[in-house]
Design a protein around this motif. Sequence first.
Motif, PDB file in Angstrom:
ATOM      1  N   GLN A 145       0.831  -1.199   0.000  1.00 24.66           N
ATOM      2  CA  GLN A 145       0.000   0.000   0.000  1.00 24.66           C
ATOM      3  C   GLN A 145       0.869   1.254   0.000  1.00 24.66           C
ATOM      4  O   GLN A 145       0.520   2.260  -0.634  1.00 24.66           O
ATOM      5  CB  GLN A 145      -0.926  -0.014   1.226  1.00 24.66           C
ATOM      6  CG  GLN A 145      -1.920  -1.161   1.254  1.00 24.66           C
ATOM      7  CD  GLN A 145      -2.950  -1.047   0.150  1.00 24.66           C
ATOM      8  OE1 GLN A 145      -3.083   0.000  -0.468  1.00 24.66           O
ATOM      9  NE2 GLN A 145      -3.645  -2.134  -0.125  1.00 24.66           N
ATOM     10  N   LYS A 148       1.923   1.881  -3.352  1.00 27.59           N
ATOM     11  CA  LYS A 148       0.810   2.459  -4.106  1.00 27.59           C
ATOM     12  C   LYS A 148       0.587   3.913  -3.718  1.00 27.59           C
ATOM     13  O   LYS A 148       0.346   4.771  -4.568  1.00 27.59           O
ATOM     14  CB  LYS A 148      -0.464   1.651  -3.869  1.00 27.59           C
ATOM     15  CG  LYS A 148      -0.445   0.258  -4.478  1.00 27.59           C
ATOM     16  CD  LYS A 148      -1.771  -0.444  -4.237  1.00 27.59           C
ATOM     17  CE  LYS A 148      -1.784  -1.836  -4.858  1.00 27.59           C
ATOM     18  NZ  LYS A 148      -3.075  -2.536  -4.620  1.00 27.59           N
ATOM     19  N   ILE A 149       0.665   4.155  -2.390  1.00 27.74           N
ATOM     20  CA  ILE A 149       0.462   5.530  -1.916  1.00 27.74           C
ATOM     21  C   ILE A 149       1.519   6.462  -2.493  1.00 27.74           C
ATOM     22  O   ILE A 149       1.208   7.561  -2.985  1.00 27.74           O
ATOM     23  CB  ILE A 149       0.484   5.554  -0.375  1.00 27.74           C
ATOM     24  CG1 ILE A 149      -0.764   4.870   0.173  1.00 27.74           C
ATOM     25  CG2 ILE A 149       0.580   6.983   0.146  1.00 27.74           C
ATOM     26  CD1 ILE A 149      -0.735   4.676   1.675  1.00 27.74           C
ATOM     27  N   ILE A 152       0.704   6.945  -6.053  1.00 31.86           N
ATOM     28  CA  ILE A 152      -0.454   7.836  -6.237  1.00 31.86           C
ATOM     29  C   ILE A 152      -0.073   9.273  -5.900  1.00 31.86           C
ATOM     30  O   ILE A 152      -0.440  10.220  -6.621  1.00 31.86           O
ATOM     31  CB  ILE A 152      -1.625   7.362  -5.362  1.00 31.86           C
ATOM     32  CG1 ILE A 152      -2.166   6.019  -5.883  1.00 31.86           C
ATOM     33  CG2 ILE A 152      -2.742   8.386  -5.348  1.00 31.86           C
ATOM     34  CD1 ILE A 152      -2.720   6.087  -7.288  1.00 31.86           C
ATOM     35  N   TYR A 225      -4.929   6.382 -14.006  1.00 32.42           N
ATOM     36  CA  TYR A 225      -5.006   6.592 -12.561  1.00 32.42           C
ATOM     37  C   TYR A 225      -6.272   7.328 -12.148  1.00 32.42           C
ATOM     38  O   TYR A 225      -6.607   7.376 -10.968  1.00 32.42           O
ATOM     39  CB  TYR A 225      -3.799   7.401 -12.076  1.00 32.42           C
ATOM     40  CG  TYR A 225      -2.482   6.680 -12.239  1.00 32.42           C
ATOM     41  CD1 TYR A 225      -2.038   5.771 -11.288  1.00 32.42           C
ATOM     42  CD2 TYR A 225      -1.683   6.919 -13.362  1.00 32.42           C
ATOM     43  CE1 TYR A 225      -0.820   5.109 -11.440  1.00 32.42           C
ATOM     44  CE2 TYR A 225      -0.470   6.268 -13.522  1.00 32.42           C
ATOM     45  CZ  TYR A 225      -0.042   5.362 -12.557  1.00 32.42           C
ATOM     46  OH  TYR A 225       1.152   4.713 -12.721  1.00 32.42           O
ATOM     47  N   LYS A 312      -7.447   6.843  -8.453  1.00 36.72           N
ATOM     48  CA  LYS A 312      -7.713   5.518  -7.908  1.00 36.72           C
ATOM     49  C   LYS A 312      -6.857   5.308  -6.655  1.00 36.72           C
ATOM     50  O   LYS A 312      -5.695   5.712  -6.598  1.00 36.72           O
ATOM     51  CB  LYS A 312      -7.386   4.435  -8.937  1.00 36.72           C
ATOM     52  CG  LYS A 312      -8.299   4.476 -10.161  1.00 36.72           C
ATOM     53  CD  LYS A 312      -7.879   3.431 -11.173  1.00 36.72           C
ATOM     54  CE  LYS A 312      -8.776   3.497 -12.414  1.00 36.72           C
ATOM     55  NZ  LYS A 312      -8.357   2.527 -13.453  1.00 36.72           N
ATOM     56  N   ASP A 313      -7.463   4.603  -5.674  1.00 37.02           N
ATOM     57  CA  ASP A 313      -6.820   4.324  -4.382  1.00 37.02           C
ATOM     58  C   ASP A 313      -6.626   5.575  -3.533  1.00 37.02           C
ATOM     59  O   ASP A 313      -6.024   5.513  -2.468  1.00 37.02           O
ATOM     60  CB  ASP A 313      -5.457   3.631  -4.549  1.00 37.02           C
ATOM     61  CG  ASP A 313      -5.590   2.243  -5.149  1.00 37.02           C
ATOM     62  OD1 ASP A 313      -6.658   1.635  -4.959  1.00 37.02           O
ATOM     63  OD2 ASP A 313      -4.645   1.789  -5.801  1.00 37.02           O
ATOM     64  N   GLU A 314      -7.149   6.714  -4.007  1.00 34.48           N
ATOM     65  CA  GLU A 314      -6.987   7.922  -3.206  1.00 34.48           C
ATOM     66  C   GLU A 314      -7.844   7.860  -1.947  1.00 34.48           C
ATOM     67  O   GLU A 314      -7.480   8.435  -0.908  1.00 34.48           O
ATOM     68  CB  GLU A 314      -7.356   9.163  -4.029  1.00 34.48           C
ATOM     69  CG  GLU A 314      -6.959  10.468  -3.356  1.00 34.48           C
ATOM     70  CD  GLU A 314      -7.115  11.659  -4.292  1.00 34.48           C
ATOM     71  OE1 GLU A 314      -6.953  12.779  -3.797  1.00 34.48           O
ATOM     72  OE2 GLU A 314      -7.385  11.467  -5.491  1.00 34.48           O
ATOM     73  N   ASP A 315      -8.986   7.138  -2.050  1.00 31.13           N
ATOM     74  CA  ASP A 315      -9.815   6.959  -0.854  1.00 31.13           C
ATOM     75  C   ASP A 315      -9.028   6.229   0.229  1.00 31.13           C
ATOM     76  O   ASP A 315      -9.147   6.530   1.421  1.00 31.13           O
ATOM     77  CB  ASP A 315     -11.080   6.171  -1.197  1.00 31.13           C
ATOM     78  CG  ASP A 315     -12.036   7.006  -2.044  1.00 31.13           C
ATOM     79  OD1 ASP A 315     -11.896   8.240  -2.025  1.00 31.13           O
ATOM     80  OD2 ASP A 315     -12.904   6.414  -2.705  1.00 31.13           O
ATOM     81  N   MET A 316      -8.251   5.239  -0.198  1.00 28.73           N
ATOM     82  CA  MET A 316      -7.427   4.499   0.759  1.00 28.73           C
ATOM     83  C   MET A 316      -6.415   5.438   1.413  1.00 28.73           C
ATOM     84  O   MET A 316      -6.182   5.372   2.624  1.00 28.73           O
ATOM     85  CB  MET A 316      -6.708   3.358   0.046  1.00 28.73           C
ATOM     86  CG  MET A 316      -5.754   2.572   0.933  1.00 28.73           C
ATOM     87  SD  MET A 316      -4.733   1.445  -0.033  1.00 28.73           S
ATOM     88  CE  MET A 316      -3.746   2.627  -0.966  1.00 28.73           C
TER      89      MET A 316
END
Length: 360
Positions: A145, A148-149, A152, A225, A312-316
């Motif tokens: 993650q 990914k972070i 992102i 993305y 994408k994955d910004e909520d995470m």
Amino acid sequence: MRAKRKKNYERHNVWRSYSDMMAGLLLLFVLVMCISFMQAQKNYQERLAEESAHEQTQSQLQSQLDEQQALLDEQESELDAQAALLASQQADLDEQIALVASQQESLDAQSALLAEQESELDEQAALVASQQAALDEQEELMAIQQQKIEQIIGVKADLIAALKEEFDAQNLSVTIDETDGSIALDSSILFGYNENELTDEGNALLGEVLPIYCSVLMSGEYVDYLAEVRIDGYTDTTGTYAYNLQLSQERALAVAEYLLSLSGSSISEADMESLQEKLSVNGHSWADPIYNDDGSVNQDASRRVEIKFRLKDEDMINELKDILDDTQAETEAETAAEADGESTSADTGDNDTSDSDVEG
């Protein structure tokens, strides 16, 4: 005469023989008596000697018996003392046996407790191992993650920089929020007072801003993305919430309709088709107003339409950020509580609004 003498002589010889015989018998009797007496005396002497020897033997035996009796008495006394000692030792032994039994019970109880604790330790060890495995898995997941972070965040920073660079290249004075890449358009330029239809000036502004903004978002470098493109409408804090909610939604929808009208002209149909899958329109009434430096609401700045994007994955990322912020806040609160012994409390204030049904 001779015959009478001879007869007398013969008679005299008979008596003489008889007397001799009697004398011989007497002598024999005396001899026998003497022998018997002597034998009796000898026997008596021997008997006396035997009795004396017997008495001496008895005396010796009695003496030996007395000595043995004394020895027996002494041994009996010693045996009594030993019996008393044995009784004392038996009592001590019984006491020690009872103590050993008590210690054995205590040892058994401790062994049972130790076995239980060992079982608990085994369970805890298994739990720790399970938690460690879960932690390792979480760390591995967090590492993924984190990658990914970082990716992102890097993409988002690059995208915001690309938007600024493109607007600067077109000599457009557009302010881009460096945290989320949103742009805020003044409603006083886009719409008339209390209106939801775009003005000519508003159409011109959108015609310059939206194609550039969307072209950067839909470029091949960032489109994979991109998760969402949002158009959010806001009003000032005057008027009712329901009225301003409808007005903010209508204004956001007007901007969205203008954006969709650019299909085939400023924005290719393929990009527009992809953009439609990610486009969302929201009205927020007078929520999230803009404040002046003195804390008062800036009514003019609050009336706005914001165009923003979400990767994408910004909520995470936001969720992790919220968790970290909450954890930090809890840690600070606990530190403050430990320092002054009091829990901190947050004060909330009520937002008073006007009952007017129109935007001021």
